[in-house]
Write a protein that holds these residues in place. Structure first.
Motif, mmCIF file in Angstrom:
data_model
loop_
_atom_site.group_PDB
_atom_site.id
_atom_site.type_symbol
_atom_site.label_atom_id
_atom_site.label_comp_id
_atom_site.label_asym_id
_atom_site.label_seq_id
_atom_site.Cartn_x
_atom_site.Cartn_y
_atom_site.Cartn_z
ATOM 1 N N ALA A 54 0.765 -1.213 -0.634
ATOM 2 C CA ALA A 54 0.027 0.314 0.044
ATOM 3 C C ALA A 54 0.786 1.315 -0.303
ATOM 4 O O ALA A 54 0.689 2.176 -0.684
ATOM 5 C CB ALA A 54 -1.186 0.111 1.127
ATOM 6 N N GLU A 55 1.561 1.187 0.420
ATOM 7 C CA GLU A 55 3.195 2.681 0.464
ATOM 8 C C GLU A 55 3.545 2.895 -1.048
ATOM 9 O O GLU A 55 3.656 3.700 -0.836
ATOM 10 C CB GLU A 55 3.597 2.767 2.164
ATOM 11 N N ASP A 56 4.067 1.328 -1.232
ATOM 12 C CA ASP A 56 4.424 1.320 -2.453
ATOM 13 C C ASP A 56 3.754 2.281 -3.297
ATOM 14 O O ASP A 56 4.064 2.925 -4.329
ATOM 15 C CB ASP A 56 5.242 0.036 -3.455
ATOM 16 N N LEU A 57 2.357 1.428 -3.594
ATOM 17 C CA LEU A 57 1.375 2.151 -4.608
ATOM 18 C C LEU A 57 1.315 3.464 -3.984
ATOM 19 O O LEU A 57 0.652 4.380 -5.368
ATOM 20 C CB LEU A 57 0.125 0.904 -4.687
ATOM 21 N N THR A 58 0.789 4.724 -2.603
ATOM 22 C CA THR A 58 0.629 5.716 -2.858
ATOM 23 C C THR A 58 1.912 6.483 -3.628
ATOM 24 O O THR A 58 1.785 7.367 -3.727
ATOM 25 C CB THR A 58 0.243 5.990 -0.851
ATOM 26 N N ARG A 59 2.870 5.586 -3.540
ATOM 27 C CA ARG A 59 4.122 7.087 -3.421
ATOM 28 C C ARG A 59 4.771 6.818 -5.101
ATOM 29 O O ARG A 59 4.485 7.585 -6.162
ATOM 30 C CB ARG A 59 5.224 5.724 -3.418
ATOM 31 N N VAL A 60 4.378 5.722 -6.096
ATOM 32 C CA VAL A 60 3.530 5.224 -7.407
ATOM 33 C C VAL A 60 2.057 6.711 -7.469
ATOM 34 O O VAL A 60 2.278 7.644 -9.129
ATOM 35 C CB VAL A 60 2.880 4.068 -7.983
ATOM 36 N N ILE A 61 1.184 6.767 -6.944
ATOM 37 C CA ILE A 61 0.156 7.492 -7.198
ATOM 38 C C ILE A 61 0.816 9.312 -7.225
ATOM 39 O O ILE A 61 0.618 9.622 -8.084
ATOM 40 C CB ILE A 61 -0.601 7.369 -6.363
ATOM 41 N N ASP A 62 1.046 9.246 -5.411
ATOM 42 C CA ASP A 62 1.720 10.191 -5.435
ATOM 43 C C ASP A 62 2.048 11.307 -6.492
ATOM 44 O O ASP A 62 2.682 12.923 -6.457
ATOM 45 C CB ASP A 62 2.186 10.576 -4.243
ATOM 46 N N THR A 63 3.928 10.350 -7.440
ATOM 47 C CA THR A 63 4.784 10.592 -7.857
ATOM 48 C C THR A 63 4.504 10.084 -9.240
ATOM 49 O O THR A 63 5.323 10.401 -10.214
ATOM 50 C CB THR A 63 6.526 9.763 -7.939
ATOM 51 N N ALA A 64 3.439 9.981 -9.837
ATOM 52 C CA ALA A 64 3.023 9.644 -11.195
ATOM 53 C C ALA A 64 3.594 11.304 -12.277
ATOM 54 O O ALA A 64 2.833 11.488 -11.060
ATOM 55 C CB ALA A 64 2.141 9.109 -11.758
#
Length: 98
Positions: free
Chosen positions: A45-55
């Protein structure tokens, strides 16, 4: 050398016929695998949040009634609305114009 495990312990008082506490009865359950799976889920979940935030593309999410529940940095950059300003707003009425 032994390995560490996580144990869920449930205990209750053991009473005699008169209701007097005479001991403790406990049951332990090895929850090591469950704890590891839960930690893995948190990491994903933390990895996906980082991907979304930095996309490098705008990403937003809405709930079942159309309110904004996610708004990444690119969406903020393009729209001029910060994440804090966007959350909870109705997507169509607020951000879609004719």
């Amino acid at each position: 050398r032994g390995k560490q495990i996580d144990v869920l312990l449930n205990a209750t008082a053991r009473r005699n016929a008169n209701g007097r506490v005479i001991g403790v009865v406990g049951v332990g359950q090895d929850i090591t695998n469950l704890r590891q799976a839960m930690q893995h889920s948190v990491n994903v979940a933390e990895d996906l949040t980082r991907v979304i935030d930095t996309a490098n593309a705008p990403i937003f999410g809405i709930d079942t009634v159309g309110l904004v529940v996610e708004w990444n940095g690119k969406a903020a950059q393009i729209s001029g609305w910060s994440k804090e300003e966007s959350l909870g707003k109705p997507l169509v009425e607020t951000f879609i114009s004719e």
